[in-house]
Structure formats: structure tokens, C-alpha cells
Write a protein that holds these residues in place. Structure first.
Motif, PDB file in Angstrom:
ATOM      1  N   LEU B 290       0.836  -1.195   0.000  1.00  0.00           N
ATOM      2  CA  LEU B 290       0.000   0.000   0.000  1.00  0.00           C
ATOM      3  C   LEU B 290       0.874   1.249   0.000  1.00  0.00           C
ATOM      4  N   VAL B 291       0.530   2.169  -0.880  1.00  0.00           N
ATOM      5  CA  VAL B 291       1.190   3.476  -0.883  1.00  0.00           C
ATOM      6  C   VAL B 291       0.159   4.481  -0.378  1.00  0.00           C
ATOM      7  N   LEU B 292       0.502   5.147   0.692  1.00  0.00           N
ATOM      8  CA  LEU B 292      -0.481   6.039   1.322  1.00  0.00           C
ATOM      9  C   LEU B 292      -0.419   7.433   0.719  1.00  0.00           C
ATOM     10  N   HIS B 293      -1.523   8.135   0.850  1.00  0.00           N
ATOM     11  CA  HIS B 293      -1.539   9.554   0.484  1.00  0.00           C
ATOM     12  C   HIS B 293      -0.608  10.317   1.417  1.00  0.00           C
ATOM     13  N   PRO B 294       0.044  11.386   0.921  1.00  0.00           N
ATOM     14  CA  PRO B 294       0.952  12.144   1.811  1.00  0.00           C
ATOM     15  C   PRO B 294       0.236  12.697   3.046  1.00  0.00           C
ATOM     16  N   ASP B 295      -0.985  13.175   2.845  1.00  0.00           N
ATOM     17  CA  ASP B 295      -1.664  13.744   4.016  1.00  0.00           C
ATOM     18  C   ASP B 295      -1.978  12.660   5.046  1.00  0.00           C
TER      19      ASP B 295
END
Lengths: 715, 321
Positions: B290-295
Motif C-alpha cells: 500500500l502506498v499512502l496519500h501524503p496527508d
């Protein structure tokens, strides 16, 4: 309506119906019960032999003398207050009449059935209380109680017939205030409305479902699987019943699903697991880690069901039966259920008993009770005479010496110790009038109650001041002298029926013979009732012959001795022990059944908002991950140098040399040290995009922060 | 081989491993299951937690070859795969196999090598072969890469690219042992335990390569119900629509979750997969994919948090709820 709400409503309605049923049964039981556990068995009357001697009053000496007594050693000493002559009480009674609705002919007052036996006095009270006869002619209200049954005679029989004509009405306790009564009825009405709405909705919903099922006619399994899922059944019993029905139809797979669902619902209801659509069987089994005895069978059940649901094992009758055998011991708590049912049934019965006692309280317990069976008139008459009337609630261990008369009234039930205390007090000079109808120690009183018609009473001839006074007995009981009573010289009758004495009197001497008092015993307390006060000369005789004019009179009744020092003793004396034990039993059973939790345990709500500090730290962490310490230093240095210029150079545009000199003089540092910091910061500003050394950059930022702090603050 | 035999072998290996590796039972189980499911393992943990010892002991118990590569910034791809060198005796180029030609490969601190070197493992991990100078050579069976990385140090490291991460079947996070476990470790050392001489500890070889391959083969017979397939699909699909996730899990993740669920079922003596198997391995299979959103990262949300919320939302098949 969801399945959970539906089940909840059904459970509530079932509970309400059960409660109504139990209360109805309790009410019916009380209504038809003629058994009074407290009533004394009345012995058969003995032939009445008038006493061979009698006393005459000597107007000259003011003493009594025995006309037949040749023994000069014994001289009867009458009570100090006898005689008082004949105080007229007619005027006082006239005042009282106006306060009593049942004496008003125009009123529609209906007499309580417990007072119905006093209607025997209606003719005798006709002159003073004309409305009483009319009230007696109306149907009575209330329920038959043991007291009423004990009244016997014509009045009782008539009362029973009248009661049969009049349906029983639901009456609220008089202790409830007006608001409480309104609230009660509102709650009852709201409950009934909710019940009707729920039943109507269920009926309409099941009708719709039936129609919908007929119309849908799903043809293949795919459509069936895609069909919307109905409400989830959450009731354990219904799930088990459904499983049995499915097994009967041969649908063992569904049956096993339902049996397992019943097991989970049972555990969920007990707060052991939390059923959720995202929880697996493994989650449920792990939730039971604290209860290995339960965890093992649940794990075995889960394994068995999963073999059918996800494995290759086909659902079968034997599998269903074995699963049911594993599940049933867990979900059924027979003994506990029985205990709960017993507690639930016993509690209303206890409350019913309290209600019956309330009836008795209405008749005897309340000094201000203005019903025919009350004693408000008697109390008022005493107070009119200036007698201090006190309702004794404390124990009898310390009786007030200023009290001269004690009246044991109504259903007062005293233990042997209390009787001893009262008699001892009387021996010291007091007058004890025993008019209660429970638990009398006949051997101590020297007289016992007996049954027998006692219409016309007369005052013995020795009491010439009352000769010719018409007194009407309010009931069919009288007294008998107890034979062979030690130390009962001078037992005499104060009122006599044809068959025997109605009220008897004894002198009680203290063991040392220095003091003596009087004991007067009546069959019961009806002679002191409001109705009796208005009948013939009853009031005058009672007040003058029995009471006299003491300074203080105390009334001992069923509330006496309730005021104990310890709560436990007060509960026991108040006869609330069974009720309290029942409540504890119910609470204990509920605790064992439902577990330690008072509700389903839930995790604390998660905090969705984070503190500003956490945001800053996260941002700092991102800069650190990106190796951007030089960028941070350049930004901070730009801001800090501007602040320092504003503070030490008043905002003048000048070079680093001037700034360093000003800062050195302000902070006391060496100019070279300050200059070194400023130069490094200036260099960082100019090369913000370049690679940095995190440790060095952090050190420079801290130096700048110190300079800012020394020149007026870090902000 | 039936499920019960499978479980007995598995329990035996776990028991044997626990003699040298104390307090890391879950890590051992995850690594074993991933190896049985023909997958590669990425172990993340601070130094000194016994990661190397784990792989060495595992190779010893399973009877497999073991080689270790210490990844450094100057490591070259040929240092991993091997290459053609000139043989003067033969007067020609001969292929010199690299350390990847083994059955259990420990890629220690894999994120210290640049992407070029890391990529040398891509073909080996996916196709189980190595191509050098146009010649493709198969790797021995079984083959599993067990890589480690340090989560604390970030200076001088090269984060693994998504393509590389996706090739790891599971990512296991190793934490410090409990106080009791650490005390037991010390007692073992006081009693003469030497991690470099596992034979002297009495660690036995319970399996052979052939038996290990049989175990891998036996997983093919583990039944997966359609509803379990739907459950796996649902979980992975939810990673792609989660509000905090920028890039969700790939179909390779779905396949990996299915394989690990089968292995998990077999290790418990079952010949069918239940939802609990899927749920148990979802975090390990999905967390590194999983690649998360920066926020979301700024908010401090971790991939495990996302997976946790996804598992709370996904409907478990045949549930009573």
C-alpha cells in the motif's frame, strides 16, 4: 424495523404480558384469600359467671370499695384519673362531623370494604353522623382483606355480596403524589400504545413479507443468492426452534448454521463476545481466552460448522445432532432460569403482601385517617382536651415517664420483650390500654379474646357515673378472664356484654409494691374508630372511662419499633426482609446469569483529531526523512535574523558585523562567537537547496533559538 | 500427504526453531508459511533481533542450502547473480554462479544497495531464474529470498521500489522480545548456546528438500470455497478505494493472500480455508503493497491502520451477524 429492534420489542412485550399475568395472579390470589397468618385463633367462649364481688364508688371518699370483699387487707386502688365525671363531647363531635365526608348525606362517599363491619354502628351513629347509613348502603370499594374477613357477622357477609356486585378497581397507593399518579398513568398508556403499534407493525410486516414472497418467485439459485437479506434473527430460542424446524425438513446445513448462530448470540448476549460482520469464528474463539472452559466447546463447534460451510463435509442429521448436543449445554441455563423466574414471581407476590399491609395501614395506622375505621376523631377529641398525643415510632426500651397512657392500637405486633417493657412501665404507674388484635400474650394480660355476640354493652354498676350510658359494641368479640394468672388481683370488667366482659381492667403492681398502674384490655381497637366515636355514648365512655385526662398519650401501632438504630434491624422490623432478600436474590441471579458487565463492553471511542504537536512532529519527521535539514535551517535562519535585527538594531538595515556587535553587547557573549553563528546561518540561507548535515543544522538552529531567547523570547 | 501430516511436520519445525529463536514464534510462523507458499519474505526490524539466526536455523531444520548477501551501496548486480568470467584453462568464458543460486537466500539490509543491484533480484524472485549474457539459468528448488531492512536508519539507504516490494509475499515486522523471552535468551547463552554452531546446540534437520517440496505441493489440495475467494477479492479491492491509500494492492497480492491462506489452513490441520486464515495473513501480505496519500502519512496513519479498517468493513462470509 431491524431484527435487533424487532427482537427487543418482542421481548419487551413478552415481559409486559408476563408481568401483567403475574400481577393479575397475585391480585386474584389476594382477592380470594381469607387466610390471615397473623390472626389469632379465637377460642370457644366459656360460660360467663359474673364476678362475685363488685366495686362501688364512694362519693364521699372518692374511692372504690368492694361490696363483697370481707378481706380488709386488699384495697383496690383505682387509676388516678377515674372518675372524671362526664365530659360532654357532643360539641366536639359536631365539629368533627363537618370534616368527615362519610357523615355528609349529600356526599357519594363509598366506604372501604375493610371498614364495612363498622356499619353495624350505622343506626347508633345516625343522630350525629346521618350520612354514615347512606354510605353503608352504597357498594364498598377495595378488596376483601383478612381484617375484613375477621370482622365476620352480617356486615361481613353483606360486604362480600356487595363486593361481588362491584368490580374491583385498580387503585394506586395513596402515598403517590398527584404528579406521580399522572406520570404512572401516562407510562401505562404509553406502554399499551407502543405494544399495540409493535404488534400491528409485526402483523403488517409479516403480511407484506408473505405477499412479497409469493410475488417474488425466484427461479434459480443465483437470483436467490442475490436477493436482499432479511432481518437477522437474534433471539437464541427462536434460532434453535428455527433450526429444529429446518432439521425436520431435512435442511441440515441451514439448521447447523442456525444452531451455531444461537450459540454466538448467547455468548454475545452475555457480553463474552461482540458479534460483528467483520469478525471470524477465530475472533470469537480468541475472545473467550479468559474462559477456557467455554472456549474449548465453542472452538469445537466452530470447527464442526466450518467443515460444512467451507470444507467438503456434507451436512447431515448426525452432524446436526452432535452440534446441537454441544451447543445446548452452553446456551441453556436451566437452574439459573428457574431461579430468575422464582425471583420474578416472588417479587410481585411480596409487593402484593405489602399492598395488603397497606390496606391494614389505612384502617389502623394513620392517626389522621378520617375514614370510618380511622382514628382521626379520637385523636382530635384528645387534643381538644389538651392531651398531647404522640405516635410512637421509636423502640419501647426507653419509655417516657411523662407519658401517662399508652394505647396499643390496630395490628401492632410486639415481641415478648416489648410486652415486658410495656407492662413494666405500667407497673410503675402508667395506664396501658391494649386494643390491638395481634400477638397478645394472654397469660401476661390476664384476659384473652373470644368470639361471641356482643350487641349491647353496659357499664358495670360500680361505675355509677356512667350508669345508663348506651354503648354499642362495634364487633362481635369480647374478653374472657384468663384463669390462674399469677398476680392478677382485682381483674374487673369495665364494659360488659350479656355473655361476658368486653373491656377488662387489672391493677399492676411493681415487684417492690411501691408503685402500681392500670392495664385495660379490649378485644380490638374498633371502639376507638371514628364510626364508634359517633355511636351512642361510645365516645364519651371511651374518653372518660378509658383515657381520662392525662397530659400525654402515646399510641403504639405497627410502625412502632421501626425506628431502629441499625438499617438491618429497621428493615427486619419493618417486615421488609423478604422483599430485600428477594431483591438481592434477583440481583445475584442476574449477576450470575449476565456476568460482571452491566452492558456490552465496548472499546473507548477512538480519538479522530490529533494534537497540533503531533502534526508538527509528523511534519518534522517528513523533513527528516527527506534529509531536508538545510531547508529547514534556511527558513528558520531567515526568520530569526529578521527578528534579531528588529530587536537589537531597531529594524535598521545593516550588515552582520553590526548585528553581531549589538547581539554581543546585549547577551554578553564574545563578538566572535556570535559572528560565527550569524555567518553560518547566512550561508545556510543562501544554500537552502544544498545537502546539509542534520546534526550541524540542528545545532545552528538551537544557537539561534538561544540568541532569540536572550534578546526577548523565542517567538 | 494429508492435512494432519502437514500440521505435524509444521509443528515439529516450529518446535525445533523455538530451541534457538526465543520469543519470535509469530515471525517464525509467518516466514515458514511464506516459504511453504513459495513466497519471499521481507523482514523489517532493528538490528540484533535474530533475523540472520532465523534464516540460518530455518535452512538447517529444512535441510536447504543457505547463502547470505550483505547488501552495501557498492554491491553490483553481478555480485548477486554471478557472471561470466574468463577461464584461462578452458580459454573461454564460464559462468560463475552468484550467491542467488541457493535455496534460502538471506538478503541482509537489502535497502542499503542501490536500485540497480536490488533489481538484480527481480527476475530471480519472480521467475526463479537468472539471465546473464542472454543465457537464462533456473534457480534451485525450493527458492526463497528472505530480505531484511532496518526501519530506523534512513541515511544512505535506498527505499525498495514498488515493483520489488510487490514481489515479496509477506512483510514481517520483528519487534523486541518480551522481558521473559529475553531472559530466556540470556540463560541460553549462559548455558553455552553458540549461534555460529547450530549443530552443537542439537538443532535437528527435520525435513529434506524433497519433503519440503512435497509440503509445498500438498497445498494445492487445500480447498478454497467460492465465498472465500469473494472475501479475498473484497479485501484487496477495498485497498484500492480506501481514502488514505494512494495505490492499492495488486492482483499479485490477491494471489499471495490466497496462497498464504491455504498454507495457514494446512498448518492447522485443515484441508479447507476459512475466513480466519485470510484475515490472519491480510496485514502481512498487504502492508508493504500500500502506498499512502501524503496527508495520511502526515496524519500518522500507517498501512496497518488502513488494513485494520478494511478488515473491519469487509463482510466475513457465512457470518452470524
Amino acid at each position: 424495523m431491524t431484527g435487533g429492534r424487532l427482537t427487543y420489542c418482542l421481548v419487551v412485550s413478552r415481559l409486559l404480558l408476563t408481568l401483567v399475568f403475574v400481577l393479575s395472579a397475585s391480585s386474584a390470589r389476594a382477592q380470594n384469600d381469607d387466610y390471615d397468618p397473623y390472626a389469632e385463633p379465637l377460642p370457644a367462649p366459656k360460660p360467663y359467671n359474673p364476678p362475685p364481688s363488685d366495686y362501688q364508688y364512694d362519693d364521699d371518699t372518692g374511692d372504690y370499695y368492694d361490696t363483697n370483699d370481707n378481706d380488709d387487707d386488699y384495697v383496690y386502688e383505682p387509676p388516678h384519673y377515674l372518675p372524671h365525671g362526664s365530659y360532654a363531647i357532643d360539641a366536639d363531635l359536631d365539629d368533627e362531623v363537618s370534616k368527615l365526608p362519610w357523615c355528609d348525606e349529600a356526599s357519594e362517599y363509598r366506604i372501604h370494604i375493610a371498614d364495612s363491619h363498622l356499619c353495624k354502628l350505622e343506626d347508633a351513629a345516625l343522630d350525629r353522623c346521618p350520612g354514615f347509613k347512606a354510605a353503608c348502603a352504597r357498594p364498598f370499594v377495595g378488596r376483601l382483606t383478612p381484617l375484613q374477613a375477621r370482622g365476620g357477622g352480617e356486615g361481613s357477609g353483606e360486604a362480600k355480596k356487595k363486593e361481588e356486585r362491584e368490580p374491583t378497581r385498580l387503585e394506586l397507593p395513596k402515598a403517590m403524589s398527584g404528579f406521580a399518579q399522572v406520570l404512572f398513568w401516562m407510562l401505562v398508556i404509553a406502554g399499551v400504545v407502543v405494544l399495540i403499534v409493535v404488534i400491528a407493525r409485526n402483523l403488517s410486516r409479516s403480511q407484506k413479507e408473505k405477499e412479497g414472497a409469493e410475488a417474488l418467485q425466484l427461479e434459480d439459485e443465483e437470483e436467490l443468492a442475490a436477493a436482499p437479506k432479511g432481518p437477522v434473527e437474534t433471539d437464541v430460542e427462536r434460532l434453535l426452534n428455527r433450526a429444529r424446524a429446518e432439521a425436520d425438513r431435512g435442511e441440515f446445513g441451514k439448521a447447523m448454521d442456525d444452531v451455531y448462530a444461537a450459540l454466538l448470540r448467547h455468548l454475545d448476549g452475555n457480553g463474552l463476545i461482540d458479534i460483528h460482520h467483520s469478525s471470524t469464528n477465530g475472533d470469537y474463539v480468541r475472545s473467550l481466552r479468559q474462559q477456557p472452559d467455554l472456549q474449548r466447546p465453542v472452538k469445537e463447534c466452530a470447527r464442526q460448522v466450518e467443515r460444512v460451510q467451507f470444507g467438503t463435509e456434507a451436512p447431515s442429521a448426525s452432524g446436526y445432532r452432535s452440534l446441537l448436543e454441544r451447543v445446548l449445554p452452553v446456551v441453556t441455563r436451566g437452574g439459573m432460569l428457574l431461579l430468575l423466574v422464582a425471583a420474578c414471581v416472588g417479587l410481585p407476590l411480596n409487593l402484593g403482601a405489602c399492598d395488603m399491609q397497606q390496606e391494614e395501614q389505612n384502617q389502623y395506622g394513620d392517626l389522621g385517617d378520617d375514614s370510618p375505621g380511622g382514628m382521626s376523631v379520637f385523636v382530635s377529641l384528645l387534643e381538644e382536651r389538651g392531651i398531647d398525643v404522640e405516635h410512637r415510632k421509636r423502640g419501647l426500651a426507653e419509655l417516657d415517664e411523662t407519658t401517662q397512657v399508652i394505647l396499643v392500637h390496630g395490628p401492632a405486633q410486639l415481641d415478648g420483650e416489648s410486652w415486658d417493657q410495656l407492662l413494666l412501665w405500667a407497673r410503675k404507674g402508667g395506664t396501658l390500654i391494649v386494643a390491638n388484635h395481634r400477638g397478645r400474650p394472654s397469660e401476661k394480660l390476664g384476659a384473652r379474646r373470644t368470639a361471641g355476640e356482643c350487641k349491647n354493652l353496659r357499664v358495670p354498676a360500680r361505675l355509677s357515673a356512667y350508669a345508663g350510658k348506651l354503648v354499642v359494641a362495634p364487633d362481635d368479640r369480647r374478653m374472657e378472664f384468663e384463669e390462674d394468672v399469677e398476680g392478677t388481683p382485682g381483674a374487673r370488667s369495665l364494659l360488659e356484654c350479656d355473655l361476658g366482659p368486653y373491656a377488662v381492667e387489672r391493677r399492676l403492681s411493681s415487684p417492690d409494691g411501691l408503685t402500681s398502674g392500670t392495664l385495660i384490655v379490649l378485644p380490638d381497637s374498633d371502639m376507638f374508630s371514628n364510626a364508634s366515636m359517633f355511636a351512642a355514648n361510645n365516645g364519651e365512655v371511651v374518653l372518660n372511662l378509658f383515657i381520662g385526662s392525662p397530659d400525654k398519650l402515646e399510641i403504639v401501632d405497627r410502625y412502632t419499633v421501626i425506628g431502629e438504630t441499625s438499617p438491618l434491624a429497621a428493615v427486619a422490623k419493618g417486615q421488609l426482609l423478604p422483599l430485600v432478600l428477594q431483591l438481592f436474590l434477583l440481583a445475584g441471579a442476574f449477576f450470575l446469569w449476565r456476568g460482571a458487565h452491566f452492558s456490552k463492553p465496548r472499546d473507548p471511542p477512538e480519538a479522530n483529531r490529533r494534537a497540533f504537536e503531533e502534526h508538527v512532529r509528523a511534519l518534522g519527521g517528513q523533513y527528516a526523512k527527506a534529509h531536508a535539514s538545510r531547508l529547514v535551517l534556511s527558513n528558520y535562519a531567515a526568520w530569526a535574523l529578521e527578528r534579531l535585527r528588529e530587536r537589537v538594531l531597531a529594524g535598521r538595515k545593516s550588515g552582520l558585523i553590526d548585528l553581531a556587535a549589538a547581539l554581543a553587547s546585549r547577551t554578553g557573549r564574545s563578538e566572535g562567537e556570535v559572528m560565527e553563528i550569524l555567518v553560518e546561518c547566512e550561508a545556510a540561507r543562501e544554500s537552502s537547496a544544498g545537502p546539509g548535515d542534520a546534526a550541524r543544522d540542528l545545532r545552528l538552529m538551537r544557537e539561534l533559538e538561544r540568541l532569540l531567547a536572550e534578546t526577548g523570547g523565542t517567538r | 500427504m494429508n492435512a494432519t501430516e502437514f500440521r505435524n511436520y509444521f509443528e515439529g519445525v516450529k518446535r525445533e526453531m523455538s530451541r534457538v529463536l526465543v520469543g519470535q514464534e509469530e515471525v517464525v510462523e509467518h516466514v515458514l508459511i511464506a516459504a511453504l507458499a513459495r513466497g519471499h519474505v521481507l523482514i523489517e526490524g532493528v538490528p540484533g533481533l535474530g533475523k540472520t539466526l532465523l534464516v540460518r536455523a530455518l535452512s538447517h531444520v529444512l535441510g536447504c542450502d543457505f547463502k547470505r548477501i550483505q547488501f552495501t551501496p557498492d554491491l553490483m548486480p553481478s555480485d548477486v547473480t554471478g557472471g561470466n568470467i574468463f577461464d584461462q584453462q578452458q580459454n573461454g568464458f564460464v559462468f560463475m554462479p552468484g550467491p542467488v543460486f541457493t535455496q534460502l537466500l538471506l538478503a541482509d539490509e537489502i535497502n542499503r544497495a542501490p536500485a540497480k543491484t536490488q533489481s538484480a533480484l527481480l527476475e530471480a524472485m519472480q521467475d526463479r531464474s537468472v539471465t546473464a549474457d542472454g543465457v537464462t539459468r533456473p534457480l534451485p528448488e525450493p527458492f526463497a529470498v528472505i530480505a531484511t531492512q532496518n526501519p530506523v536508519e534512513s541515511q544512505g539507504t535506498y527505499p525498495l521500489p514498488e515493483a520489488q516490494l510487490d514481489r515479496f509475499l509477506v512483510k514481517v515486522e520483528v519487534s523486541h522480545p518480551s522481558r521473559d523471552a529475553e531472559r530466556q535468551i540470556l540463560m541460553n547463552y549462559l548455558n553455552g548456546f553458540d549461534p555460529s554452531a547450530l549443530d552443537r546446540v542439537g538443532l535437528q534437520q527435520l525435513l529434506s528438500v524433497e519433503l519440503f517440496l512435497q509440503l509445498q505441493q500438498a497445498l494445492q489440495s487445500i480447498r478454497v470455497d467460492n465465498e472465500i475467494v469473494n472475501y479475498v477479492t473484497d479485501i484487496v479491492a477495498r485497498t484500492r478505494s480506501h481514502r488514505s491509500v494512494y495505490l492499492g494492492a495488486s492482483p499479485r497480492a490477491s494471489i499471495g493472500l490466497l496462497h498464504t491462506s491455504r498454507a495457514k489452513a494446512a498448518t492447522e490441520g485443515r484441508d479447507f480455508v476459512v475466513p480466519d486464515d485470510v484475515k490472519a495473513f491480510a496485514p502481512a501480505v498487504l502492508r508493504h503493497r500500500l502506498v499512502l496519500h501524503p496527508d495520511a502519512e502526515l496524519e500518522g496513519i500507517s498501512p496497518d491502520d488502513c488494513i485494520d479498517s478494511i478488515l473491519r468493513e469487509a463482510l466475513v462470509p457465512r457470518t452470524a451477524a
